[in-house]
Design an enzyme around this catalytic site. Structure first.
Site, mmCIF file in Angstrom:
data_model
loop_
_atom_site.group_PDB
_atom_site.id
_atom_site.type_symbol
_atom_site.label_atom_id
_atom_site.label_comp_id
_atom_site.label_asym_id
_atom_site.label_seq_id
_atom_site.Cartn_x
_atom_site.Cartn_y
_atom_site.Cartn_z
ATOM 1 N N ARG A 102 27.947 51.862 49.455
ATOM 2 C CA ARG A 102 28.642 52.035 47.964
ATOM 3 C C ARG A 102 27.620 52.746 47.166
ATOM 4 N NH1 ARG A 102 32.806 47.863 45.096
ATOM 5 N NH2 ARG A 102 34.182 49.088 46.566
ATOM 6 N N HIS A 129 36.999 57.103 47.000
ATOM 7 C CA HIS A 129 37.244 55.992 47.606
ATOM 8 C C HIS A 129 38.191 55.687 48.871
ATOM 9 C CE1 HIS A 129 36.707 51.617 47.810
ATOM 10 N NE2 HIS A 129 37.416 51.152 46.801
ATOM 11 N N GLN A 132 39.771 52.700 50.565
ATOM 12 C CA GLN A 132 40.808 51.996 49.694
ATOM 13 C C GLN A 132 42.170 52.790 49.995
ATOM 14 O OE1 GLN A 132 40.645 49.143 47.525
ATOM 15 N NE2 GLN A 132 42.969 49.361 47.849
ATOM 16 N N ASP A 224 44.540 51.783 38.084
ATOM 17 C CA ASP A 224 43.114 51.204 38.512
ATOM 18 C C ASP A 224 42.432 51.023 37.104
ATOM 19 O OD1 ASP A 224 40.653 50.612 39.385
ATOM 20 O OD2 ASP A 224 40.265 52.800 39.948
ATOM 21 N N CYS A 264 44.027 48.821 43.169
ATOM 22 C CA CYS A 264 43.003 48.749 44.021
ATOM 23 C C CYS A 264 42.130 47.290 43.937
ATOM 24 C CB CYS A 264 42.287 49.727 44.213
ATOM 25 S SG CYS A 264 41.362 50.004 42.457
ATOM 26 N N ARG A 292 43.041 46.126 53.458
ATOM 27 C CA ARG A 292 41.545 46.791 53.431
ATOM 28 C C ARG A 292 40.946 46.366 54.832
ATOM 29 N NH1 ARG A 292 38.532 48.217 49.016
ATOM 30 N NH2 ARG A 292 37.131 48.990 50.603
HETATM 31 N N1 CP Z 1 38.933 47.639 45.578
HETATM 32 C C1 CP Z 1 37.760 47.483 45.754
HETATM 33 O O1 CP Z 1 37.034 48.347 46.414
HETATM 34 O O2 CP Z 1 37.207 46.194 45.323
HETATM 35 P P1 CP Z 1 35.574 45.912 45.289
HETATM 36 O O3 CP Z 1 35.012 46.780 44.411
HETATM 37 O O4 CP Z 1 35.726 44.399 44.982
HETATM 38 O O5 CP Z 1 34.845 46.173 46.718
HETATM 39 N N1 NVA Z 2 37.248 53.007 39.987
HETATM 40 C C1 NVA Z 2 36.934 51.782 40.219
HETATM 41 C C2 NVA Z 2 37.466 51.176 41.545
HETATM 42 C C3 NVA Z 2 36.738 49.909 41.819
HETATM 43 C C4 NVA Z 2 37.372 49.526 43.258
HETATM 44 C C5 NVA Z 2 35.570 51.905 40.049
HETATM 45 O O1 NVA Z 2 34.746 52.637 40.635
HETATM 46 O O2 NVA Z 2 34.931 50.701 39.516
#
Ligand code: CP
Ligand code: NVA
Length: 305
Positions: A102, A129, A132, A224, A264, A292
């Site tokens: 990530r 992402h 997701q 989101d 999400c 997930r």
């Molecule tokens: N939706 C999602 O990716 O959640 P987290 O940021 O908690 O992993």
């Molecule tokens: N768009 C959000 C998604 C979190 C799962 C972010 O990048 O923070």
């Protein structure tokens, strides 16, 4: 499949294969069976940003498949600072059989994949992402029994989530609409990436500024956060301009009366979504979070087993 970095790199057939495998793995697990195909295998999980779902679902996925996952937090590797991405990738490849990362800068994932001798999975970058979005396709498929021709309306910031959802919808022949304020729209590059995929699969992509127009008769309303990780300094400006894009009871009136609501998570209740909608009868946000796990098990089995 060698890596899982963006849905633009995958064929539609591969993505259908993941849905099919996830359905099987979920059924198997719920029936008390398991597939210890990751016996002795390790997934290295590299986090530059926080996470609940991604971290826990990948760790549990590896455990359920008989393997192990190691979380490496933001202060540990120092990707590109304490150590070059190329060196970190080569070192992780001697200890583990897969990397999930990530990151902020999407190019970091690509560079990890260039240097790692093992599969690399994108657990979220500033622009994508995919895990997701594929978990979400599983949720929609379970609910409706099909994906093609469904209308998914994404309301709010044109961010990483929106980009991956557009690509997923394009692969599965869905009608994707998005409503965002000026200045916060999905980048042209995201449309350019998804448009040929939609064309091949009978999908359709449309952008609006009016949320009611995007939501009209939609089967799925998706939202989101208005402030993604790394954008904290823009919070004030973003909260102001996004107000008309809240997913609330009034907006739901424009959608199909049987529409489902997705997010999400993490949700900022009272901002992009109201409590009434998030906890209401049309919300599927918790089954969505559960999926997930099942989708990622499919991705791990496909890449690492
Ligand atoms: N939706 C999602 O990716 O959640 P987290 O940021 O908690 O992993
Ligand atoms: N768009 C959000 C998604 C979190 C799962 C972010 O990048 O923070």
């Amino acid at each position: 499949m060698k890596n899982f970095i963006t849905l633009a790199d995958c064929t539609t057939k591969e993505l259908w294969g993941l849905i099919d495998l996830a359905v099987h793995l979920k059924f198997e697990w719920k029936s008390g069976g398991n597939r210890p195909v990751m016996n002795g295998k390790v997934l290295a999980m590299v986090f530059e940003k926080p996470s609940l779902r991604t971290r826990v679902s990948f760790e549990v996925a590896m455990l359920q498949l008989g393997g192990h996952a190691i979380r490496i937090g933001p202060d540990e590797i120092g990707l590109g600072k304490r150590e070059s991405i190329a060196d970190a990738a080569r070192v992780l490849s001697v200890y583990s059989q897969g990397i999930m990362a990530r990151v902020f800068d999407h190019s970091y994932i690509e560079e990890l994949a260039d240097w790692a001798g093992i599969p690399v999975i994108n657990g979220l970058s500033d622009t994508h992402h995919p895990c997701q979005a594929m978990g979400d396709m599983l949720t929609i498929y379970e609910h409706y029994g099909h994906l093609e021709r469904l209308k998914v309306a994404y309301i709010g910031d044109g961010n990483n989530m929106a980009a991956s959802l557009a690509l997923a919808a394009a692969h599965f022949g869905m009608h994707f609409t998005i409503a965002s304020p000026e200045g916060y729209q999905l980048p042209a590059s995201a449309f350019e990436e998804a448009a040929p995929v939609a064309e091949r699969n009978g999908g359709k992509l449309e952008a609006f500024t009016d949320p009611a127009e995007a939501a009209a008769n939609a089967n799925i309303i998706y939202t989101d956060t208005w402030v993604s990780m790394g954008q904290e300094e823009e919070t004030e400006a973003r909260l102001k301009v996004m107000q008309p894009y809240q997913v609330n009871d009034a907006l739901l009136q424009h959608a199909n009366k049987y529409a489902i609501v997705m997010h999400c998570l993490p949700a900022h209740r009272g901002q992009e979504i109201t409590d009434e909608v998030a906890d209401g009868p049309q919300s599927v946000i918790f089954p969505q979070a559960e999926n997930r796990l099942h989708m990622q098990k499919a991705i791990l089995v496909e890449l690492m087993a």
